[in-house]
Structures are given as structure tokens and as C-alpha cells.
Design an enzyme around this catalytic site. Sequence first.
Site, PDB file in Angstrom:
ATOM      1  N   CYS A   1     157.239  54.849  10.075  1.00  0.00           N
ATOM      2  CA  CYS A   1     157.171  55.165  11.741  1.00  0.00           C
ATOM      3  C   CYS A   1     158.520  55.285  12.008  1.00  0.00           C
ATOM      4  O   CYS A   1     159.482  55.178  11.450  1.00  0.00           O
ATOM      5  CB  CYS A   1     156.439  53.739  12.174  1.00  0.00           C
ATOM      6  SG  CYS A   1     157.580  52.280  11.970  1.00  0.00           S
TER       7      CYS A   1
ATOM      8  N   ALA B   1     160.933  52.439  11.586  1.00  0.00           N
ATOM      9  CA  ALA B   1     161.561  52.216  10.197  1.00  0.00           C
ATOM     10  C   ALA B   1     162.445  53.053  10.042  1.00  0.00           C
ATOM     11  O   ALA B   1     163.448  52.968   9.429  1.00  0.00           O
ATOM     12  CB  ALA B   1     160.162  52.557   9.231  1.00  0.00           C
TER      13      ALA B   1
END
Length: 554
Positions: free
Chosen positions: A67, A70
Site C-alpha cells: 500500500c 508501506a
Amino acid sequence: MATKDKLVNFTNRDLNDLKEELLKKYPPKVARKRAKQFMVNEATDGNPPEIQANVRTIPGIITMRGCTYAGCKGVILGPTRDIVNITHGPIGCGFYSWLTRRNQTKPESNDDWNFMPYAFSTDMSEHDIVFGGEKKLKQAIREAYEIFKPKAIAIFATCPVGLIGDDIHAAAREVKQELNDKGVDINIFGFSCEGYKGVSQSAGHHIANNQIFSHVVGLDDDAKPAKYSINMLGEYNIGGDAFVIEELLNRCGIEINATFSGNSTYDQFARAHTADLNCIMCHRSINYVAEMMETKFGIPWIKVNFLGVDSTAKSMRKIAQYFGDKELIEKVEEVIAEEMPAVEMALADIKPRTEGKTAMLFVGGSRAHHYQDLFKEMGMRTLAAGYEFAHRDDYEGRRVLGDIKVDADSRNIEELEVEACPTRFKPRKTEEEKAQLEAEGFEFKGYDGIMSDMSTDSLVIDDLNQYEADELVKRFRPDVFCAGIKEKFGIQKMGIPMKQLHSYDSGGPYAGFKGAVNFYKEIDRLVNSRVWSFMKAPWEKNPELSATFVWENN
């Protein structure tokens, strides 16, 4: 074309037939979209086919992506050792508050802080989601300062924070002003990197680049760079790669002024604008900050690659050519010559066992591209490769930048308006000097993408998913599959060795000449081990399970 179990000798037509066969499993609308991301590489005359990339994963498909959060916290800021990184969100998101990759670092003394092993999170509860978490965030920032006294604190927004509207930037400004009024010299800033904000972790890279450039780069004007000073961008020191690169360049007399962001510090970011050249390893994750530093401070950038012996030597020579010092050029050749005997000895031993073996690489950043150089040196063939979070230019080269359309997802990411600094803009090369270098074959701001370096009888697949990975492994039975942690165990259960190239799992470093030798040995062990032939899926061991599996999948 093939045996019953494995594709062996195949043509582009065979690959196109295989592509169509795999796409038939999807609903028609899904198949049409995936067809644009699933290509037979038919690049000719430097004109690769157009591929669709940086688009949202189709709901229901088991993607291998990460994501936005991240990409921002886990990739870009994670390897910086002396910034306290606070995740504002539930503790589940806090997984990336702790270092989850094998980024290594070396504090200069025992007195220097290393916050990388810590997990800082506001641990938002249901109460905070309902009534807001800004008060809790401000208290967390104060506590972090009281306990650790860092030079900087960074705050990362997660999905629920974006949904409820907590203003992390206002909280950062308020506590920073509060501490500054008490005489504390500290920098506090935030990243609006909610996980849903982009199509993948790539959006998080862009957000991280923007904020580091806005809040840190250029703060230290007192730094005194060495004679040959460079920044290494897009190198994250997985398994100690950055240590090898730094040692290699130091032997030549080239200083790494700042790394973005393996083994990095706040002070390195602050003085990054004083270097003479930016060298980009991972093009996707860091090209934004390189472009902005060139516009604001006049630092040119070049693409380099320190994975693979030939690529390492080429990159070292390119850096020396840029500085144009005869003594430096000779020293680089001397260092390369010192390293080559160990490489040649290792290849003489290993290559007879790896020649003709095959590999597949589906890794983020530029690793799916760079590691193909190492496999070529071992005589191995890449059957298929692709990225998790690339854009079209990572596949087709920067020549297509003008053709890429800005969609709604891309507009979520702020594009900074950067201008030349009135007092600190200093072109490192005159236009005449740049023209002379380019006349000698030197390339600034260039990247040809992955397709140009792959054979025309190979597959290029963006955003590979679990179904496609399983089918490719069944058809091709590659000798090694390289990807990330999500794919690891499924591939291994199919009897194929899997090498994690996001964080290596174990082993490394793999950069430079010494790293290449380490990689040769690692792959030799993997592809020539008999243990994989004994791997059996549960339904293959137990007839009852087999019958159940067949019934459920039909």
C-alpha cells in the site's frame, strides 16, 4: 512447443497463445484489462510495445503489491536511523512502524541513536476513530521527544486517519512550535500517505520524496563536500548492499555524501544539495527527488546499477567520466582490475552448473531489471519478469513520459512546484561541458526501461497475481523464482526454489563485485539442490485430499 508438463522450446506465437489461454479464466472485462498488462516482449529497434501500468488492481485478484503507507514508511523512511517515525493509526498498521526489511545501518559511534529496531505507533482505538486522534498524536510526539531527544520526528497517516480527517500536519506544526519556543531545535513533519491513496506503494514513494525534499533537503549549507561528491539515490542497503558500494567508491576517492535512504541519517538529507552528482539505482522510487534537486540546486542525475559485474564496472566508469579527472579514471580502472580475479574464479567454478538454467523475476523497483544482469553472467535465461508498482517509463523507458496520461489516482499525489533557488542554484556543469560529455556517449537523465534489455521471447507482466504466478510456474517450471514474501511459500510448495529479492530473507550483500560472487553462490545452491524435487503438495501426498481438491476446483 512443449512437453505435457513444461514449456521448453517456444516462440512468440506460443507465448501469445499461452497469454490468451490464461486470460480466458477471467471475466471478459477483467481479461481486456489484464491483456494490456500482460505482454510478450516484442521490442524491436528500441521501440517496445506499450504496456499498461500504475493502474488499480482489479478487486478480487490476489495482488502482490503493497500500500501507499508501506511505500512511504516501509521503503523510503524505514532505513533512516535517527528520525523517530511515528505511525498514526491502529497497531495493525504499526507493523510497518517497525523495520520489516533487512535494511542495515552502522551508527558512527555508540552514542548515536538507531531508532530502526523500534516500533512507534499511536495505537488508535475505536474511541480515537470516533472522537478523533489528534490529541493522542500530539501527546505521542511530546513523549517521543522527552524519551529520545531526536533531531527529527516524522508522522505517517494510515487509512483510518484519512477517513476521519485527523490533520497530522497541523499537529506536527503545533508541537514543533511548542518545542521551538522552549529552545528545542527539532524538525517535525508529516506524510499524508494513507494506504488507499494510490494504486500501490509507488504513491508512497512519491509522497516521501516530496516531504523529505520540502522539509529536510537543503537545511545544512555548512557541509563541506569532498572533491568527488555524489548522492546515491534509490539504494536501501538491503543485506548491506550500500556498505559494499560505499567501500568500492571510497577506494576510488569518490565520497557518498548522502544515501536515499539506506544507512541514512537526517544530516545526510539536510546536506544532500551540496553534492556534485545524483546517481539513481531504483528509478521508480526516487526519480522525483532527483528531478527536484536538479531544478532547485543544479545537481544533474544519471542512472546507475551496481547489481552485476558488468553493470557495476560501467557505473563506476560513468561516474569517473562525469568528473573527467584522468587520475580518478585511472584509479577506477585499477579498482575494477583488483576485483575481477575473484569474480572470474567464482564464475569458472559455478557457471558450468548454472548455464542454461531459467529464472522468473517479479520484484518492485528496478530489481526485476537489475538482477537479470547477474543471471546473464551465470548463463541463465530470464523467461518472464515484471514489477509490482512500476509506471510505463519503467518498462518502456523515459522516452514515453510525454505520452503518459495523468489519471484520477495520480492526481491524489501532490506535484510540487519547484524553482531554481535564487542563492543556491549552481549548475555543476556548463552547457558546453554537458554537450561535450553527451557527444562522448554520456547520458544524463536517461533510463531505457526493462523491456529493452529483455529478449523478445520473454514475458513482461505488470502487477502479477497469484493465479498467473501459479500457472506460469506450472507451464515453465523455472529453475528459480524471484519475488517477495507474499509469493514465497506458494512457489516453494510447487517444488520451485524461491529467492526473495525485496529483503533477501537471508544472505547478501549482492551489490558490487563481492556481492556478485555472493549471489552466484546463492543461486548455485538453490538451482542445483535436490531438495526441491521432494516437495509435494498435501493433495499429492494424500489421495483423499486430492479427490477433495479436484472436486472443489471443478
